[in-house]
Motif scaffolding. Sequence first.
Motif, PDB file in Angstrom:
ATOM      1  N   THR A  11      22.460  68.970  34.060  1.00  0.00           N
ATOM      2  CA  THR A  11      22.818  68.264  35.290  1.00  0.00           C
ATOM      3  C   THR A  11      21.573  68.163  36.169  1.00  0.00           C
ATOM      4  OG1 THR A  11      25.031  69.254  35.191  1.00  0.00           O
ATOM      5  CG2 THR A  11      24.364  68.250  37.278  1.00  0.00           C
ATOM      6  N   ARG A  12      21.284  66.968  36.648  1.00  0.00           N
ATOM      7  CA  ARG A  12      20.118  66.815  37.520  1.00  0.00           C
ATOM      8  C   ARG A  12      20.419  67.425  38.878  1.00  0.00           C
ATOM      9  NH1 ARG A  12      15.320  64.482  37.558  1.00  0.00           N
ATOM     10  NH2 ARG A  12      14.416  63.572  39.448  1.00  0.00           N
ATOM     11  N   ARG A  13      19.513  68.258  39.377  1.00  0.00           N
ATOM     12  CA  ARG A  13      19.680  68.947  40.657  1.00  0.00           C
ATOM     13  C   ARG A  13      18.616  68.445  41.633  1.00  0.00           C
ATOM     14  NH1 ARG A  13      19.205  74.962  38.518  1.00  0.00           N
ATOM     15  NH2 ARG A  13      17.427  73.917  37.549  1.00  0.00           N
ATOM     16  N   VAL A  14      19.077  68.036  42.818  1.00  0.00           N
ATOM     17  CA  VAL A  14      18.207  67.445  43.824  1.00  0.00           C
ATOM     18  C   VAL A  14      18.380  68.187  45.135  1.00  0.00           C
ATOM     19  CG1 VAL A  14      17.620  65.334  45.092  1.00  0.00           C
ATOM     20  CG2 VAL A  14      18.418  65.187  42.718  1.00  0.00           C
ATOM     21  N   ALA A  15      17.289  68.487  45.821  1.00  0.00           N
ATOM     22  CA  ALA A  15      17.351  69.108  47.145  1.00  0.00           C
ATOM     23  C   ALA A  15      16.918  68.096  48.201  1.00  0.00           C
ATOM     24  CB  ALA A  15      16.440  70.327  47.209  1.00  0.00           C
ATOM     25  N   VAL A  16      17.662  68.057  49.289  1.00  0.00           N
ATOM     26  CA  VAL A  16      17.254  67.311  50.478  1.00  0.00           C
ATOM     27  C   VAL A  16      16.966  68.367  51.536  1.00  0.00           C
ATOM     28  CG1 VAL A  16      17.844  65.532  52.151  1.00  0.00           C
ATOM     29  CG2 VAL A  16      18.786  65.428  49.824  1.00  0.00           C
ATOM     30  N   THR A  17      15.706  68.519  51.900  1.00  0.00           N
ATOM     31  CA  THR A  17      15.299  69.656  52.711  1.00  0.00           C
ATOM     32  C   THR A  17      14.206  69.263  53.703  1.00  0.00           C
ATOM     33  OG1 THR A  17      14.505  71.943  52.570  1.00  0.00           O
ATOM     34  CG2 THR A  17      13.610  70.385  50.980  1.00  0.00           C
ATOM     35  N   ALA A  18      13.914  70.183  54.626  1.00  0.00           N
ATOM     36  CA  ALA A  18      12.878  69.939  55.621  1.00  0.00           C
ATOM     37  C   ALA A  18      11.649  70.818  55.408  1.00  0.00           C
ATOM     38  CB  ALA A  18      13.434  70.181  57.030  1.00  0.00           C
ATOM     39  N   VAL A  19      11.705  71.705  54.425  1.00  0.00           N
ATOM     40  CA  VAL A  19      10.626  72.669  54.219  1.00  0.00           C
ATOM     41  C   VAL A  19      10.308  72.739  52.726  1.00  0.00           C
ATOM     42  CG1 VAL A  19       9.831  75.021  54.640  1.00  0.00           C
ATOM     43  CG2 VAL A  19      11.556  74.011  56.146  1.00  0.00           C
ATOM     44  N   GLU A  20       9.027  72.739  52.391  1.00  0.00           N
ATOM     45  CA  GLU A  20       8.645  72.906  50.992  1.00  0.00           C
ATOM     46  C   GLU A  20       8.189  74.336  50.731  1.00  0.00           C
ATOM     47  OE1 GLU A  20       5.345  70.520  49.759  1.00  0.00           O
ATOM     48  OE2 GLU A  20       4.354  70.663  51.712  1.00  0.00           O
ATOM     49  N   GLY A  21       8.183  74.699  49.458  1.00  0.00           N
ATOM     50  CA  GLY A  21       7.736  76.036  49.089  1.00  0.00           C
ATOM     51  C   GLY A  21       8.788  77.106  49.303  1.00  0.00           C
ATOM     52  N   GLU A  22      10.053  76.708  49.398  1.00  0.00           N
ATOM     53  CA  GLU A  22      11.139  77.673  49.574  1.00  0.00           C
ATOM     54  C   GLU A  22      11.930  77.834  48.272  1.00  0.00           C
ATOM     55  OE1 GLU A  22      11.317  79.566  51.982  1.00  0.00           O
ATOM     56  OE2 GLU A  22      10.177  78.583  53.573  1.00  0.00           O
ATOM     57  N   PRO A  23      12.815  78.846  48.177  1.00  0.00           N
ATOM     58  CA  PRO A  23      13.502  79.127  46.911  1.00  0.00           C
ATOM     59  C   PRO A  23      14.234  77.943  46.290  1.00  0.00           C
ATOM     60  CG  PRO A  23      13.795  80.958  48.416  1.00  0.00           C
ATOM     61  CD  PRO A  23      13.096  79.884  49.197  1.00  0.00           C
ATOM     62  N   VAL A  24      14.719  77.008  47.110  1.00  0.00           N
ATOM     63  CA  VAL A  24      15.462  75.881  46.542  1.00  0.00           C
ATOM     64  C   VAL A  24      14.589  75.049  45.610  1.00  0.00           C
ATOM     65  CG1 VAL A  24      14.974  74.180  48.366  1.00  0.00           C
ATOM     66  CG2 VAL A  24      17.159  74.100  47.131  1.00  0.00           C
ATOM     67  N   ASP A  25      13.265  75.061  45.821  1.00  0.00           N
ATOM     68  CA  ASP A  25      12.371  74.268  44.982  1.00  0.00           C
ATOM     69  C   ASP A  25      12.411  74.718  43.524  1.00  0.00           C
ATOM     70  OD1 ASP A  25      11.685  72.989  47.287  1.00  0.00           O
ATOM     71  OD2 ASP A  25       9.671  73.825  47.442  1.00  0.00           O
ATOM     72  N   ASP A  26      12.621  76.011  43.311  1.00  0.00           N
ATOM     73  CA  ASP A  26      12.633  76.546  41.948  1.00  0.00           C
ATOM     74  C   ASP A  26      13.949  76.286  41.230  1.00  0.00           C
ATOM     75  OD1 ASP A  26      10.073  77.583  42.297  1.00  0.00           O
ATOM     76  OD2 ASP A  26      10.839  79.458  43.136  1.00  0.00           O
ATOM     77  N   LEU A  27      14.936  75.775  41.944  1.00  0.00           N
ATOM     78  CA  LEU A  27      16.264  75.563  41.367  1.00  0.00           C
ATOM     79  C   LEU A  27      16.637  74.099  41.251  1.00  0.00           C
ATOM     80  CD1 LEU A  27      18.138  78.354  43.374  1.00  0.00           C
ATOM     81  CD2 LEU A  27      17.474  78.435  40.962  1.00  0.00           C
ATOM     82  N   THR A  28      15.680  73.214  41.537  1.00  0.00           N
ATOM     83  CA  THR A  28      15.987  71.787  41.523  1.00  0.00           C
ATOM     84  C   THR A  28      14.945  71.012  40.722  1.00  0.00           C
ATOM     85  OG1 THR A  28      14.888  71.658  43.693  1.00  0.00           O
ATOM     86  CG2 THR A  28      17.294  71.716  43.675  1.00  0.00           C
ATOM     87  N   ASP A  29      15.354  69.823  40.292  1.00  0.00           N
ATOM     88  CA  ASP A  29      14.478  68.958  39.502  1.00  0.00           C
ATOM     89  C   ASP A  29      13.703  67.978  40.366  1.00  0.00           C
ATOM     90  OD1 ASP A  29      15.592  69.906  36.900  1.00  0.00           O
ATOM     91  OD2 ASP A  29      17.409  68.976  37.691  1.00  0.00           O
TER      92      ASP A  29
END
Length: 292
Positions: free
Chosen positions: A103-121
């Motif tokens: 499943t493709r995982r996408v984050a919409v966020t305001a900060v880079e380099g946070e844990p969500v980056d390692d869990l999304t494509d």
Amino acid sequence: MNVTAAEVASQPDVWSRALDLTDPARRELAAPGERMLVLGCGTSWFVAESIAELRESAGLGETDALCASEYVPRRRYDRVVAVTRSGTSTEVLEALRQVPAGTRRVAVTAVEGEPVDDLTDARLLLDFADERSVVQTRFPTSVLALARAAYGQELARTIEDGRQALRAELPVDAAGIDHLVFLGTGWTVGLAHEAALKVREAAQAYSESYPAMDFRHGPVAVAGPRSLVWSLGDVPAGLDDVARGAGATPYRDALDPLAQLILVQRFALALAAHRGLDPDTPRLLTRSVVLT
């Protein structure tokens, strides 16, 4: 001017910047024909609800929205989108860890380099919309402006209406209001929920939100002379009479619903000031909920 008020005032300009990301947003948020799930917590959950309705209404595919803490991988999705300002909220990260492989995982966020980056494509980064304030204002509205552009909507009038909302008089004197009810329909139901949350967060006031027609099905019972019933979007006009019949003050205007939310934010700040509260330091709240 407090930090929150300054961020509220910046929104029309920030929305203009968000539109520069329309092409990548179209790739990640439109994805015609795919089944999509949008996740978030708090404000981001309400943004997810609005995005889901906007995407389906645009004919782009089946779209669900869930509070991240309630995610259980029972249904099959082609794509899961997580809306998370900080990229650190525990419930969002846990939900993404449960998304099935493939499943493709996408984050919409305001900060880079946070844990969500390692869990999304993939990531849509709105760092220019980030906030110092705990209370979210310009990040969620910018995400919605971007989503609407990705789904083919023209936002020029929305941006101009946002500027008008910054100049407009508030609907009533905040000193006369103890109770607010926000009503929406379609994609503005999510806006109504977000509006009520802003009042609770910034002003510690009694606020509710409902799909518009559900106001008759019980909620009207607690409306009274110090209640403001605020309609966002294309809410049936007859509900104004229902509010008046309860002794409450109804309010609606012709601004784009996203611009109407700016007016709500300004009212929440005025109510906070009346109550002697500092919206930059909301009671018991933090920028991100991180559980141990």
